[in-house]
Design a protein around this motif. Structure first.
Motif, PDB file in Angstrom:
ATOM      1  N   SER A   2     100.873  66.978   0.788  1.00  0.00           N
ATOM      2  CA  SER A   2     101.997  66.919  -0.148  1.00  0.00           C
ATOM      3  C   SER A   2     102.850  68.185  -0.047  1.00  0.00           C
ATOM      4  O   SER A   2     102.390  69.242   0.358  1.00  0.00           O
ATOM      5  CB  SER A   2     101.493  66.733  -1.569  1.00  0.00           C
ATOM      6  OG  SER A   2     100.726  67.844  -1.959  1.00  0.00           O
ATOM      7  N   LYS A   3     104.113  68.002  -0.429  1.00  0.00           N
ATOM      8  CA  LYS A   3     105.051  69.134  -0.396  1.00  0.00           C
ATOM      9  C   LYS A   3     104.700  70.126  -1.508  1.00  0.00           C
ATOM     10  O   LYS A   3     104.288  69.720  -2.592  1.00  0.00           O
ATOM     11  CB  LYS A   3     106.471  68.631  -0.614  1.00  0.00           C
ATOM     12  CG  LYS A   3     107.033  67.857   0.559  1.00  0.00           C
ATOM     13  CD  LYS A   3     108.397  67.286   0.233  1.00  0.00           C
ATOM     14  CE  LYS A   3     109.418  68.377   0.061  1.00  0.00           C
ATOM     15  NZ  LYS A   3     110.780  67.854  -0.132  1.00  0.00           N
ATOM     16  N   PRO A   4     104.892  71.423  -1.266  1.00  0.00           N
ATOM     17  CA  PRO A   4     104.644  72.406  -2.333  1.00  0.00           C
ATOM     18  C   PRO A   4     105.688  72.270  -3.440  1.00  0.00           C
ATOM     19  O   PRO A   4     106.827  71.880  -3.199  1.00  0.00           O
ATOM     20  CB  PRO A   4     104.764  73.748  -1.623  1.00  0.00           C
ATOM     21  CG  PRO A   4     105.572  73.471  -0.413  1.00  0.00           C
ATOM     22  CD  PRO A   4     105.310  72.038  -0.019  1.00  0.00           C
ATOM     23  N   ILE A   5     105.290  72.575  -4.644  1.00  0.00           N
ATOM     24  CA  ILE A   5     106.181  72.541  -5.797  1.00  0.00           C
ATOM     25  C   ILE A   5     106.759  73.933  -5.986  1.00  0.00           C
ATOM     26  O   ILE A   5     106.045  74.933  -5.922  1.00  0.00           O
ATOM     27  CB  ILE A   5     105.432  72.090  -7.061  1.00  0.00           C
ATOM     28  CG1 ILE A   5     104.873  70.684  -6.847  1.00  0.00           C
ATOM     29  CG2 ILE A   5     106.349  72.128  -8.275  1.00  0.00           C
ATOM     30  CD1 ILE A   5     103.910  70.240  -7.913  1.00  0.00           C
ATOM     31  N   ASP A  81     111.095  70.574  -7.326  1.00  0.00           N
ATOM     32  CA  ASP A  81     111.423  71.741  -8.149  1.00  0.00           C
ATOM     33  C   ASP A  81     110.985  71.507  -9.582  1.00  0.00           C
ATOM     34  O   ASP A  81     111.077  70.382 -10.095  1.00  0.00           O
ATOM     35  CB  ASP A  81     112.941  71.990  -8.167  1.00  0.00           C
ATOM     36  CG  ASP A  81     113.455  72.541  -6.856  1.00  0.00           C
ATOM     37  OD1 ASP A  81     112.660  73.110  -6.086  1.00  0.00           O
ATOM     38  OD2 ASP A  81     114.674  72.408  -6.610  1.00  0.00           O
ATOM     39  N   ARG A  82     110.541  72.565 -10.224  1.00  0.00           N
ATOM     40  CA  ARG A  82     110.189  72.522 -11.645  1.00  0.00           C
ATOM     41  C   ARG A  82     110.717  73.801 -12.282  1.00  0.00           C
ATOM     42  O   ARG A  82     110.249  74.890 -11.995  1.00  0.00           O
ATOM     43  CB  ARG A  82     108.685  72.417 -11.812  1.00  0.00           C
ATOM     44  CG  ARG A  82     108.247  72.315 -13.238  1.00  0.00           C
ATOM     45  CD  ARG A  82     106.784  71.954 -13.347  1.00  0.00           C
ATOM     46  NE  ARG A  82     106.710  70.801 -14.213  1.00  0.00           N
ATOM     47  CZ  ARG A  82     105.751  69.923 -14.221  1.00  0.00           C
ATOM     48  NH1 ARG A  82     104.747  70.050 -13.388  1.00  0.00           N
ATOM     49  NH2 ARG A  82     105.758  68.927 -15.067  1.00  0.00           N
ATOM     50  N   TYR A  83     111.736  73.644 -13.141  1.00  0.00           N
ATOM     51  CA  TYR A  83     112.352  74.760 -13.844  1.00  0.00           C
ATOM     52  C   TYR A  83     111.846  74.735 -15.285  1.00  0.00           C
ATOM     53  O   TYR A  83     112.069  73.752 -15.996  1.00  0.00           O
ATOM     54  CB  TYR A  83     113.880  74.637 -13.834  1.00  0.00           C
ATOM     55  CG  TYR A  83     114.458  74.585 -12.448  1.00  0.00           C
ATOM     56  CD1 TYR A  83     114.728  75.755 -11.759  1.00  0.00           C
ATOM     57  CD2 TYR A  83     114.735  73.369 -11.830  1.00  0.00           C
ATOM     58  CE1 TYR A  83     115.260  75.718 -10.489  1.00  0.00           C
ATOM     59  CE2 TYR A  83     115.271  73.330 -10.556  1.00  0.00           C
ATOM     60  CZ  TYR A  83     115.528  74.507  -9.893  1.00  0.00           C
ATOM     61  OH  TYR A  83     116.056  74.467  -8.624  1.00  0.00           O
ATOM     62  N   ILE A  84     111.202  75.791 -15.709  1.00  0.00           N
ATOM     63  CA  ILE A  84     110.593  75.838 -17.039  1.00  0.00           C
ATOM     64  C   ILE A  84     111.243  76.951 -17.850  1.00  0.00           C
ATOM     65  O   ILE A  84     111.304  78.100 -17.413  1.00  0.00           O
ATOM     66  CB  ILE A  84     109.071  76.062 -16.948  1.00  0.00           C
ATOM     67  CG1 ILE A  84     108.437  74.944 -16.115  1.00  0.00           C
ATOM     68  CG2 ILE A  84     108.459  76.128 -18.338  1.00  0.00           C
ATOM     69  CD1 ILE A  84     106.976  75.160 -15.791  1.00  0.00           C
ATOM     70  N   ILE A  85     111.737  76.582 -19.043  1.00  0.00           N
ATOM     71  CA  ILE A  85     112.402  77.532 -19.938  1.00  0.00           C
ATOM     72  C   ILE A  85     111.518  77.723 -21.164  1.00  0.00           C
ATOM     73  O   ILE A  85     111.217  76.761 -21.873  1.00  0.00           O
ATOM     74  CB  ILE A  85     113.796  77.018 -20.356  1.00  0.00           C
ATOM     75  CG1 ILE A  85     114.637  76.733 -19.105  1.00  0.00           C
ATOM     76  CG2 ILE A  85     114.485  78.041 -21.269  1.00  0.00           C
ATOM     77  CD1 ILE A  85     115.840  75.856 -19.365  1.00  0.00           C
ATOM     78  N   PHE A  86     111.115  78.969 -21.407  1.00  0.00           N
ATOM     79  CA  PHE A  86     110.332  79.332 -22.583  1.00  0.00           C
ATOM     80  C   PHE A  86     111.311  79.708 -23.688  1.00  0.00           C
ATOM     81  O   PHE A  86     112.113  80.616 -23.523  1.00  0.00           O
ATOM     82  CB  PHE A  86     109.400  80.506 -22.261  1.00  0.00           C
ATOM     83  CG  PHE A  86     108.280  80.123 -21.341  1.00  0.00           C
ATOM     84  CD1 PHE A  86     107.003  79.933 -21.828  1.00  0.00           C
ATOM     85  CD2 PHE A  86     108.514  79.944 -19.983  1.00  0.00           C
ATOM     86  CE1 PHE A  86     105.968  79.562 -20.977  1.00  0.00           C
ATOM     87  CE2 PHE A  86     107.488  79.572 -19.132  1.00  0.00           C
ATOM     88  CZ  PHE A  86     106.208  79.376 -19.630  1.00  0.00           C
ATOM     89  N   ASN A  87     111.240  78.998 -24.814  1.00  0.00           N
ATOM     90  CA  ASN A  87     112.203  79.142 -25.908  1.00  0.00           C
ATOM     91  C   ASN A  87     111.583  79.912 -27.075  1.00  0.00           C
ATOM     92  O   ASN A  87     110.478  79.585 -27.514  1.00  0.00           O
ATOM     93  CB  ASN A  87     112.638  77.764 -26.394  1.00  0.00           C
ATOM     94  CG  ASN A  87     113.397  77.011 -25.327  1.00  0.00           C
ATOM     95  OD1 ASN A  87     114.613  77.064 -25.284  1.00  0.00           O
ATOM     96  ND2 ASN A  87     112.678  76.317 -24.446  1.00  0.00           N
ATOM     97  N   TYR A  88     112.334  80.901 -27.565  1.00  0.00           N
ATOM     98  CA  TYR A  88     111.872  81.752 -28.662  1.00  0.00           C
ATOM     99  C   TYR A  88     112.918  81.799 -29.771  1.00  0.00           C
ATOM    100  O   TYR A  88     114.100  81.514 -29.553  1.00  0.00           O
ATOM    101  CB  TYR A  88     111.625  83.184 -28.163  1.00  0.00           C
ATOM    102  CG  TYR A  88     110.530  83.284 -27.143  1.00  0.00           C
ATOM    103  CD1 TYR A  88     109.212  83.481 -27.538  1.00  0.00           C
ATOM    104  CD2 TYR A  88     110.804  83.177 -25.775  1.00  0.00           C
ATOM    105  CE1 TYR A  88     108.194  83.570 -26.592  1.00  0.00           C
ATOM    106  CE2 TYR A  88     109.790  83.263 -24.842  1.00  0.00           C
ATOM    107  CZ  TYR A  88     108.491  83.457 -25.251  1.00  0.00           C
ATOM    108  OH  TYR A  88     107.490  83.543 -24.326  1.00  0.00           O
ATOM    109  N   TRP A  89     112.476  82.222 -30.933  1.00  0.00           N
ATOM    110  CA  TRP A  89     113.344  82.425 -32.097  1.00  0.00           C
ATOM    111  C   TRP A  89     112.945  83.747 -32.738  1.00  0.00           C
ATOM    112  O   TRP A  89     111.765  84.112 -32.752  1.00  0.00           O
ATOM    113  CB  TRP A  89     113.149  81.295 -33.100  1.00  0.00           C
ATOM    114  CG  TRP A  89     113.895  81.481 -34.384  1.00  0.00           C
ATOM    115  CD1 TRP A  89     115.133  81.004 -34.688  1.00  0.00           C
ATOM    116  CD2 TRP A  89     113.448  82.190 -35.547  1.00  0.00           C
ATOM    117  NE1 TRP A  89     115.482  81.383 -35.959  1.00  0.00           N
ATOM    118  CE2 TRP A  89     114.462  82.112 -36.503  1.00  0.00           C
ATOM    119  CE3 TRP A  89     112.289  82.902 -35.866  1.00  0.00           C
ATOM    120  CZ2 TRP A  89     114.361  82.714 -37.760  1.00  0.00           C
ATOM    121  CZ3 TRP A  89     112.187  83.497 -37.101  1.00  0.00           C
ATOM    122  CH2 TRP A  89     113.213  83.392 -38.033  1.00  0.00           C
ATOM    123  N   THR A  90     113.936  84.462 -33.286  1.00  0.00           N
ATOM    124  CA  THR A  90     113.644  85.664 -34.057  1.00  0.00           C
ATOM    125  C   THR A  90     114.768  85.941 -35.042  1.00  0.00           C
ATOM    126  O   THR A  90     115.906  85.535 -34.830  1.00  0.00           O
ATOM    127  CB  THR A  90     113.426  86.910 -33.167  1.00  0.00           C
ATOM    128  OG1 THR A  90     112.955  87.995 -33.987  1.00  0.00           O
ATOM    129  CG2 THR A  90     114.706  87.346 -32.466  1.00  0.00           C
TER     130      THR A  90
END
Length: 157
Positions: A2-5, A81-90
């Motif tokens: 399989s192709k690498p991610i 492709d896998r684009y991951i966004i970590f969402n924060y609040w303050t």
């Protein structure tokens, strides 16, 4: 075989001051509109440290006491492709916002008026979730053939 991610990580931080939130009026490249500060995670920094750094670079504010709100990701099955966004609040910060940055002009916007501004669909989709209890996970499958968002799955906890 399989192709690498290919994984790419970003952060986004919603900064709140009473009824106002801090957004960037971004008017360059393909990602125009009002967006919360955020950006790429640099190796080997932590996701929280990346969010703190990006807010400082893009607004001039020093934020602390970040609360993790959830994950937003784009998955492109064609390109692996896998684009991951970590969402924060303050709501904890010190400093004065900059007049302008390369990412846009930081502006305080009334929370109730924000969704009436030009904003990317990915920001609008998760915007109300920052102000609710719990966390979220949103996965968007990218439709490579039509160059647009495909299936969207959302979970709240």
């Amino acid at each position: 075989m399989s192709k690498p991610i290919h994984y790419k990580f970003w952060t986004l931080c919603m900064v709140q001051d009473g009824d106002f939130i801090l957004l960037l009026d971004r008017q360059h490249d393909h990602f125009k509109g009002f967006i919360p500060p955020g950006g790429k995670v640099e190796f080997p920094e932590s996701f929280t440290d990346a969010a703190i750094r990006e807010v400082k670079e893009e607004t001039g504010l020093d934020v602390s006491d970040l609360i993790f709100k959830g994950l937003y990701e784009y998955v492109n099955p064609v390109k692996h492709d896998r684009y991951i966004i970590f969402n924060y609040w303050t709501d904890t910060f010190i400093g004065t916002i900059k007049e302008e940055t390369r990412e846009g002009k930081p502006v305080w916007v009334h929370k109730e008026e924000a969704l009436h501004l030009p904003m990317q669909s990915s920001i609008k989709r998760r915007f109300p979730l920052f102000f609710e209890e719990g966390t979220f996970e949103i996965q968007v499958e990218w439709d490579e053939e039509n160059n647009k968002e495909g299936n969207v799955r959302m979970r709240r906890t």
